[in-house]
Design an enzyme around this catalytic site. Structure first.
Site, PDB file in Angstrom:
ATOM      1  N   PHE A   3      -3.709  35.284  36.998  1.00 50.32           N
ATOM      2  CA  PHE A   3      -3.854  36.597  35.972  1.00 50.32           C
ATOM      3  C   PHE A   3      -4.474  35.883  34.515  1.00 50.32           C
ATOM      4  O   PHE A   3      -4.171  36.473  32.647  1.00 50.32           O
ATOM      5  CB  PHE A   3      -2.580  37.545  35.285  1.00 50.32           C
ATOM      6  CG  PHE A   3      -1.770  37.677  36.628  1.00 50.32           C
ATOM      7  CD1 PHE A   3      -2.160  39.175  36.677  1.00 50.32           C
ATOM      8  CD2 PHE A   3      -0.228  37.098  37.163  1.00 50.32           C
ATOM      9  CE1 PHE A   3      -1.911  39.170  38.171  1.00 50.32           C
ATOM     10  CE2 PHE A   3       0.112  37.804  38.170  1.00 50.32           C
ATOM     11  CZ  PHE A   3      -0.802  39.190  38.505  1.00 50.32           C
ATOM     12  N   GLY A  39     -16.785  43.742  31.101  1.00 48.60           N
ATOM     13  CA  GLY A  39     -17.906  43.206  32.167  1.00 48.60           C
ATOM     14  C   GLY A  39     -17.450  41.988  31.952  1.00 48.60           C
ATOM     15  O   GLY A  39     -15.828  42.099  32.774  1.00 48.60           O
ATOM     16  N   CYS A  81     -14.556  39.341  36.865  1.00 54.83           N
ATOM     17  CA  CYS A  81     -13.272  39.811  37.575  1.00 54.83           C
ATOM     18  C   CYS A  81     -12.962  41.864  37.715  1.00 54.83           C
ATOM     19  O   CYS A  81     -12.641  42.503  38.686  1.00 54.83           O
ATOM     20  CB  CYS A  81     -11.900  39.874  36.996  1.00 54.83           C
ATOM     21  SG  CYS A  81     -12.374  38.209  36.747  1.00 54.83           S
ATOM     22  N   LYS A  98     -16.219  43.829  39.701  1.00 52.25           N
ATOM     23  CA  LYS A  98     -15.727  43.247  41.149  1.00 52.25           C
ATOM     24  C   LYS A  98     -14.909  43.957  41.113  1.00 52.25           C
ATOM     25  O   LYS A  98     -14.878  44.526  42.812  1.00 52.25           O
ATOM     26  CB  LYS A  98     -15.759  41.635  40.424  1.00 52.25           C
ATOM     27  CG  LYS A  98     -15.770  41.526  42.247  1.00 52.25           C
ATOM     28  CD  LYS A  98     -15.265  39.610  42.406  1.00 52.25           C
ATOM     29  CE  LYS A  98     -14.237  38.814  41.847  1.00 52.25           C
ATOM     30  NZ  LYS A  98     -12.937  39.197  42.450  1.00 52.25           N
TER      31      LYS A  98
HETATM   32  C1  UGA Z   1      -9.515  39.362  33.255  1.00 53.35           C
HETATM   33  C2  UGA Z   1      -8.307  39.158  33.535  1.00 53.35           C
HETATM   34  O1  UGA Z   1      -7.656  40.126  31.526  1.00 53.35           O
HETATM   35  C3  UGA Z   1      -6.728  38.689  33.684  1.00 53.35           C
HETATM   36  O2  UGA Z   1      -5.456  39.059  33.205  1.00 53.35           O
HETATM   37  C4  UGA Z   1      -7.419  38.472  35.233  1.00 53.35           C
HETATM   38  O3  UGA Z   1      -6.955  37.458  35.325  1.00 53.35           O
HETATM   39  C5  UGA Z   1      -8.693  38.242  34.988  1.00 53.35           C
HETATM   40  O4  UGA Z   1      -9.897  39.775  34.693  1.00 53.35           O
HETATM   41  C6  UGA Z   1      -8.951  37.851  36.471  1.00 53.35           C
HETATM   42  O5  UGA Z   1      -9.047  38.716  37.425  1.00 53.35           O
HETATM   43  O6  UGA Z   1      -8.950  36.865  37.164  1.00 53.35           O
HETATM   44  P1  UGA Z   1     -11.396  38.516  32.197  1.00 53.35           P
HETATM   45  O7  UGA Z   1     -12.245  39.101  33.004  1.00 53.35           O
HETATM   46  O8  UGA Z   1     -11.564  36.886  31.822  1.00 53.35           O
HETATM   47  O9  UGA Z   1      -9.973  38.512  32.756  1.00 53.35           O
HETATM   48  O10 UGA Z   1     -11.757  39.108  30.051  1.00 53.35           O
HETATM   49  P2  UGA Z   1     -10.411  40.150  29.657  1.00 53.35           P
HETATM   50  O11 UGA Z   1      -9.828  39.595  27.706  1.00 53.35           O
HETATM   51  O12 UGA Z   1      -9.333  41.039  30.637  1.00 53.35           O
HETATM   52  O13 UGA Z   1     -11.494  40.841  29.019  1.00 53.35           O
HETATM   53  C7  UGA Z   1     -12.440  41.749  30.057  1.00 53.35           C
HETATM   54  C8  UGA Z   1     -13.765  42.272  29.964  1.00 53.35           C
HETATM   55  O14 UGA Z   1     -12.232  43.297  28.873  1.00 53.35           O
HETATM   56  C9  UGA Z   1     -14.375  41.706  28.400  1.00 53.35           C
HETATM   57  O15 UGA Z   1     -15.764  42.652  28.763  1.00 53.35           O
HETATM   58  C10 UGA Z   1     -13.930  41.875  27.407  1.00 53.35           C
HETATM   59  O16 UGA Z   1     -14.392  42.074  26.291  1.00 53.35           O
HETATM   60  C11 UGA Z   1     -13.239  44.087  27.561  1.00 53.35           C
HETATM   61  N1  UGA Z   1     -12.887  44.995  26.807  1.00 53.35           N
HETATM   62  C12 UGA Z   1     -11.089  44.004  26.590  1.00 53.35           C
HETATM   63  C13 UGA Z   1     -12.830  45.189  26.218  1.00 53.35           C
HETATM   64  O17 UGA Z   1     -13.785  45.995  25.888  1.00 53.35           O
HETATM   65  N2  UGA Z   1     -11.404  45.604  24.878  1.00 53.35           N
HETATM   66  C14 UGA Z   1     -10.328  45.366  25.245  1.00 53.35           C
HETATM   67  O18 UGA Z   1      -9.477  46.365  24.346  1.00 53.35           O
HETATM   68  C15 UGA Z   1     -10.757  44.334  25.699  1.00 53.35           C
END
Ligand code: UGA
Length: 463
Positions: A175, A281, A284, A287
């Site tokens: 996670f 984006g 994860c 996809k």
């Molecule tokens: C996500 C999950 O948060 C992790 O728990 C999971 O392990 C991971 O995918 C995975 O499956 O490997 P990640 O993609 O690295 O992690 O990053 P996040 O912090 O979740 O952000 C994802 C996207 O959502 C980013 O583009 C971020 O800018 C966007 N985001 C996030 C928002 O636009 N608003 C928010 O409030 C939070």
């Protein structure tokens, strides 16, 4: 952040250093984001780890104490693991399998063109494991895989084994977030273990003994596989939801940051993942939602919310483009546009599915002149867009621009000198897609701006 992490590193004692119980030998197959973080963090916790990859270049870099991608704190963990001989990097996967008690699989499962997870890397690793089983082993899958994959892998190994060695499959989803991966690994909320084997469970609990204070969700393969997809889809849905509410704020006069706070204080909702932006984006969310949709389709189930979540996200990226068009009075041709931020989120050099790609693609097609700056991700974006201007600092990127678009919430952009914007780019508007720039200061210097959801800087009233 760094100090919290260091504290966390100090607080977590190795479960194995002080005990003479049998220490399982660990091999990790795949040294990408998940595999390398896993290997280095397990080494940090006192385990002996062998990390493998088919890419010789990557293994050579790691053996030379170089992390092949940017992720905070990995360099420190790598140096100390190499120094303490707690980690080995090798391309000799057969040997690494033969000498392991527990084999973690952390290979990529990208989407194929129809949205399904491409399991070819996992299948190839399974084949190598089958060929090299020489005693009882745990095969622990970390990669995100469609529900039912563990059972299929189990069947595949049993059917193809030349000599019948016992083994167990465990599904143990990860996670961690890119940019916070080490912190997340060492400070988990829960550990999910999908297995029906008591023997495997005991060994896995030994490996994760440092985390016995947090909940362990012990369940069957299918439930563990589903937990991973459901978690990512739910988090992404929160983002699409807040992005839609932000649009409504813009036309009604409400302020999204206060709305997010006002709802997030309700513990049933929670404050996290309620920041509007240019769309999610990364490797994860897009996809995994696509993957979940295509799995459901096979059972004739239409996951309407997940489908809408993806659709809203695609529209969200285009809504940034629309804001740019409006700021340029419907004429982008020859406009000088500064794009600050290329990575899909801060603290990473990863640009996969980054909203910046959608925006740059559109602007280039319509004749804009693009200057850009990102603290870490420019080398990756250059491979996609070699012909835009890459600058070495914020000042160079914004100089003389007509519009400054903030696409990623790097700390460096949060603390940008606003007065300097006025002098370097006197006619520029600021489009802040991450709501990180103080609106009062922008007003003070009479810089026209727009953000997402009519966000307004405010003082939080706590009583
Ligand atoms: C996500 C999950 O948060 C992790 O728990 C999971 O392990 C991971 O995918 C995975 O499956 O490997 P990640 O993609 O690295 O992690 O990053 P996040 O912090 O979740 O952000 C994802 C996207 O959502 C980013 O583009 C971020 O800018 C966007 N985001 C996030 C928002 O636009 N608003 C928010 O409030 C939070």
């Amino acid at each position: 952040m760094r100090s919290i992490l260091l504290l966390a590193l100090l607080l977590i004692q190795s479960p194995l250093q002080s005990t003479d119980q049998q220490i399982p030998k660990i091999t990790v197959i795949g040294t990408g984001y998940v595999g390398l973080v896993l290997g280095l963090c397990l080494a940090h916790l006192g385990h002996k780890v062998t990390c493998t990859d088919i890419e010789k270049n990557k293994i050579d870099l790691l053996n030379n104490n170089i992390v092949p991608f940017f992720e905070p704190e990995l360099d420190t963990l790598l140096s100390s693991a190499l120094k303490n001989n707690t980690i080995i990097f090798t391309t000799d996967i057969p040997q690494a399998i033969q000498q392991a008690d527990v084999i973690f699989i952390a290979v990529g499962t990208p989407s194929n063109p129809s949205g399904e997870a491409d399991l070819s890397a996992l299948e190839s690793v399974t084949h190598t494991i089958t060929e090299n089983l020489n005693a009882y082993k745990i095969i622990c899958i970390k990669s995100t895989v469609p529900i039912g994959t563990c059972k299929q892998i189990e069947k595949l190994i049993r059917e193809n084994q030349k000599k019948s060695y016992d083994f167990d499959i465990v599904f143990n989803p990860e996670f961690l977030r890119e940019g916070n991966a080490v912190y997340d690994f060492l400070n988990p909320d829960r550990i999910v273990l999908g297995t029906s084997s008591k023997r495997a469970l005991e060994i896995m609990q030994t490996i994760y003994a440092s985390f016995k204070h947090i909940p362990f969700v012990i369940t069957n393969h299918e439930t563990a596989e589903m937990i991973k997809y459901a978690a990512n889809t739910f988090l992404a849905t929160k983002i699409s939801f807040i992005n839609e509410i932000a649009h409504l704020c813009e036309v009604t006069g409400a302020h999204i940051n206060l709305v997010a706070q006002g709802i997030g204080l309700d513990p049933r909702i929670g404050p996290h993942f309620l920041s509007p932006g240019p769309g999610f984006g990364g490797s994860c969310f897009p996809k995994d939602i696509q993957g979940l949709l295509s799995q459901a389709k096979k059972y004739n189930i239409d996951l309407k919310i997940a489908r809408a979540c993806l659709q809203v996200n695609e529209e969200q990226k285009m809504s940034v483009v629309q804001k740019i068009i409006t700021h340029c009075n419907n004429n982008i041709q020859d406009k000088k546009i500064a794009i600050l931020g290329l990575a899909f989120k801060p603290n990473t050099d990863d640009i996969r599915y980054s909203p910046s790609i959608t925006v740059i693609e559109y602007l280039l097609k319509h004749g804009a002149y693009i200057k850009t700056y990102d603290p870490q991700a420019m080398h990756n974006m250059k491979k996609l867009f070699p012909d835009i201007e890459y600058c070495s600092c914020i000042d160079d990127a914004i100089q003389d621009s007509d519009l400054i678009v903030i696409m990623t919430e790097w700390d460096e952009f949060r603390t940008v000198n606003i007065q300097k914007i006025k002098s370097l780019a006197p006619r520029a508007c600021v489009l802040d897609t991450r709501n990180i720039i103080d609106t009062n200061t922008l007003l003070k210097y009479q810089i026209p701006y727009e953000n997402m959801g009519n966000a307004q800087s405010y003082t939080l009233i706590t009583q």
